[in-house]
Motif scaffolding. Structure first.
Motif, mmCIF file in Angstrom:
data_model
loop_
_atom_site.group_PDB
_atom_site.id
_atom_site.type_symbol
_atom_site.label_atom_id
_atom_site.label_comp_id
_atom_site.label_asym_id
_atom_site.label_seq_id
_atom_site.Cartn_x
_atom_site.Cartn_y
_atom_site.Cartn_z
ATOM 1 N N GLY A 62 0.816 -1.298 0.066
ATOM 2 C CA GLY A 62 0.118 0.049 -0.001
ATOM 3 C C GLY A 62 0.884 1.113 0.156
ATOM 4 N N GLY A 63 2.215 1.270 -0.099
ATOM 5 C CA GLY A 63 2.887 2.440 -0.283
ATOM 6 C C GLY A 63 3.280 2.849 1.222
ATOM 7 N N LEU A 64 4.143 3.987 1.073
ATOM 8 C CA LEU A 64 4.650 4.505 2.145
ATOM 9 C C LEU A 64 3.733 4.978 3.272
ATOM 10 C CD1 LEU A 64 7.923 6.008 0.804
ATOM 11 C CD2 LEU A 64 7.770 4.009 2.281
ATOM 12 N N GLN A 65 2.554 5.273 2.924
ATOM 13 C CA GLN A 65 1.439 5.733 3.751
ATOM 14 C C GLN A 65 0.964 4.917 4.580
ATOM 15 O OE1 GLN A 65 1.394 6.169 0.500
ATOM 16 N NE2 GLN A 65 1.864 8.392 0.152
ATOM 17 N N ARG A 66 1.164 3.486 3.982
ATOM 18 C CA ARG A 66 0.736 2.421 4.774
ATOM 19 C C ARG A 66 1.535 1.301 5.454
ATOM 20 N NH1 ARG A 66 -4.530 0.103 1.923
ATOM 21 N NH2 ARG A 66 -5.505 0.595 3.782
ATOM 22 N N TYR A 67 2.784 1.416 5.060
ATOM 23 C CA TYR A 67 3.731 0.558 5.381
ATOM 24 C C TYR A 67 5.288 0.838 5.425
ATOM 25 C CZ TYR A 67 6.806 -3.630 4.281
ATOM 26 O OH TYR A 67 7.825 -4.642 4.218
ATOM 27 N N ARG A 68 5.875 0.328 6.396
ATOM 28 C CA ARG A 68 7.433 0.671 6.602
ATOM 29 C C ARG A 68 8.161 -0.457 6.696
ATOM 30 N NH1 ARG A 68 5.579 5.140 6.069
ATOM 31 N NH2 ARG A 68 6.258 7.101 6.569
ATOM 32 N N ALA A 69 9.240 -0.766 5.927
ATOM 33 C CA ALA A 69 10.104 -2.061 6.102
ATOM 34 C C ALA A 69 10.899 -1.620 7.458
ATOM 35 C CB ALA A 69 11.079 -1.981 4.832
ATOM 36 N N GLY A 96 7.936 -5.874 8.070
ATOM 37 C CA GLY A 96 7.311 -4.514 8.204
ATOM 38 C C GLY A 96 6.181 -4.257 8.909
ATOM 39 N N ARG A 97 5.697 -3.066 8.962
ATOM 40 C CA ARG A 97 4.706 -2.723 9.724
ATOM 41 C C ARG A 97 3.985 -1.283 9.122
ATOM 42 N NH1 ARG A 97 6.497 1.882 12.464
ATOM 43 N NH2 ARG A 97 8.771 1.913 12.883
ATOM 44 N N ALA A 98 2.724 -1.000 9.749
ATOM 45 C CA ALA A 98 2.039 0.491 9.592
ATOM 46 C C ALA A 98 2.723 1.246 10.194
ATOM 47 C CB ALA A 98 0.706 0.205 9.904
ATOM 48 N N PRO A 99 2.943 2.504 9.538
ATOM 49 C CA PRO A 99 3.931 3.657 10.288
ATOM 50 C C PRO A 99 3.386 3.940 11.728
ATOM 51 C CG PRO A 99 3.274 4.179 7.949
ATOM 52 C CD PRO A 99 2.634 2.885 8.592
ATOM 53 N N GLN A 100 2.301 3.872 12.137
ATOM 54 C CA GLN A 100 1.921 4.116 13.345
ATOM 55 C C GLN A 100 2.154 3.101 14.138
ATOM 56 O OE1 GLN A 100 -0.198 3.812 10.962
ATOM 57 N NE2 GLN A 100 -2.022 2.487 11.165
ATOM 58 N N SER A 105 4.460 -6.793 11.690
ATOM 59 C CA SER A 105 3.372 -7.675 11.567
ATOM 60 C C SER A 105 3.284 -8.403 10.047
ATOM 61 C CB SER A 105 2.010 -6.880 11.693
ATOM 62 O OG SER A 105 1.897 -5.900 10.780
ATOM 63 N N ILE A 106 4.074 -7.989 9.386
ATOM 64 C CA ILE A 106 4.339 -8.399 7.872
ATOM 65 C C ILE A 106 5.649 -8.902 7.556
ATOM 66 C CG2 ILE A 106 4.066 -7.839 5.188
ATOM 67 C CD1 ILE A 106 2.100 -5.327 6.431
ATOM 68 N N GLU A 107 5.470 -9.991 6.911
ATOM 69 C CA GLU A 107 7.050 -10.710 6.470
ATOM 70 C C GLU A 107 6.792 -10.578 5.140
ATOM 71 O OE1 GLU A 107 8.900 -14.960 6.323
ATOM 72 O OE2 GLU A 107 7.277 -14.706 7.708
ATOM 73 N N THR A 108 7.998 -10.395 4.365
ATOM 74 C CA THR A 108 8.073 -10.237 2.698
ATOM 75 C C THR A 108 9.213 -10.997 2.593
ATOM 76 O OG1 THR A 108 6.834 -8.163 2.825
ATOM 77 C CG2 THR A 108 8.053 -8.920 0.858
ATOM 78 N N VAL A 109 9.200 -11.778 1.442
ATOM 79 C CA VAL A 109 10.484 -12.589 0.748
ATOM 80 C C VAL A 109 10.557 -12.135 -0.461
ATOM 81 C CG1 VAL A 109 11.537 -15.003 0.548
ATOM 82 C CG2 VAL A 109 10.175 -14.521 2.689
#
Length: 135
Positions: A62-69, A96-100, A105-109
Motif C-alpha cells: 500500500g505504499g509508504l503511507q501504509r507500510y514501513r520496512a 514491515g509494519r504500518a507507520p503508526q 506484523s508483515i513478513e516479505t520474501v
C-alpha cells in the motif's frame, strides 16, 4: 594548555574506535558472504537488490503511507537480511509494519535476479515462525 592535549587525543582515538570505518563494514560483509565472488557480485549489487526488494514490498503493502520496512532494509547492505541462493539470486526476508504501529506484523520474501534485475515476491503476509535449523 598541556593537560587538555591528552584529553583531546583520547577523545579523537575513542571516536575512531566507536565509529567503524567503511573498510571495517566491508570486512564484515566479506566475512558474511564469501560466496559473492563466486557469482561475481559486489556490495553495490546487494545494495541495489536490497533497495528493489524493499520498494516491491512497499508497493505490495500500500505504499509508504501504509507500510514501513524494517531498518535493516534502509541501512548498509551488509546488515540486510539476505542470502544467496544456489543459482546466484539474492533472497531477502524482512519484516514491515504500518507507520503508526510499534510491532512488525508483515513478513516479505523477495528474490532478486542480479543478472536481469527482475524481482519476485515469493511471500508477503503474516509473520511466520522461524524455520527450524538443522545442525
Amino acid at each position: 594548555m598541556k593537560p587538555i592535549l591528552p584529553l583531546l587525543l583520547l577523545t579523537l582515538v575513542s571516536a575512531s574506535v566507536a565509529n567503524p570505518t567503511p573498510a571495517q563494514a566491508q570486512d564484515r560483509f566479506a566475512e558474511r558472504n564469501a560466496r559473492l565472488e563466486e557469482f561475481s557480485l559486489s556490495t553495490f549489487d546487494v545494495n541495489r537488490a536490497k533497495n528493489q526488494a524493499r520498494q516491491l514490498a512497499e508497493r505490495l503493502n500500500g505504499g509508504l503511507q501504509r507500510y514501513r520496512a524494517e531498518a535493516s532494509m534502509h541501512g548498509p547492505s551488509a546488515d540486510a537480511p539476505y542470502r544467496l541462493t544456489d543459482n546466484g539470486e539474492i533472497e531477502f526476508r524482512f519484516f514491515g509494519r504500518a507507520p503508526q504501529d510499534s510491532h512488525y506484523s508483515i513478513e516479505t520474501v523477495v528474490l532478486v535476479n542480479p543478472n536481469t534485475w527482475e524481482v519476485e515476491a515469493t511471500y508477503n503476509g503474516e509473520i511466520r515462525p522461524e524455520p527450524a535449523r538443522e545442525d
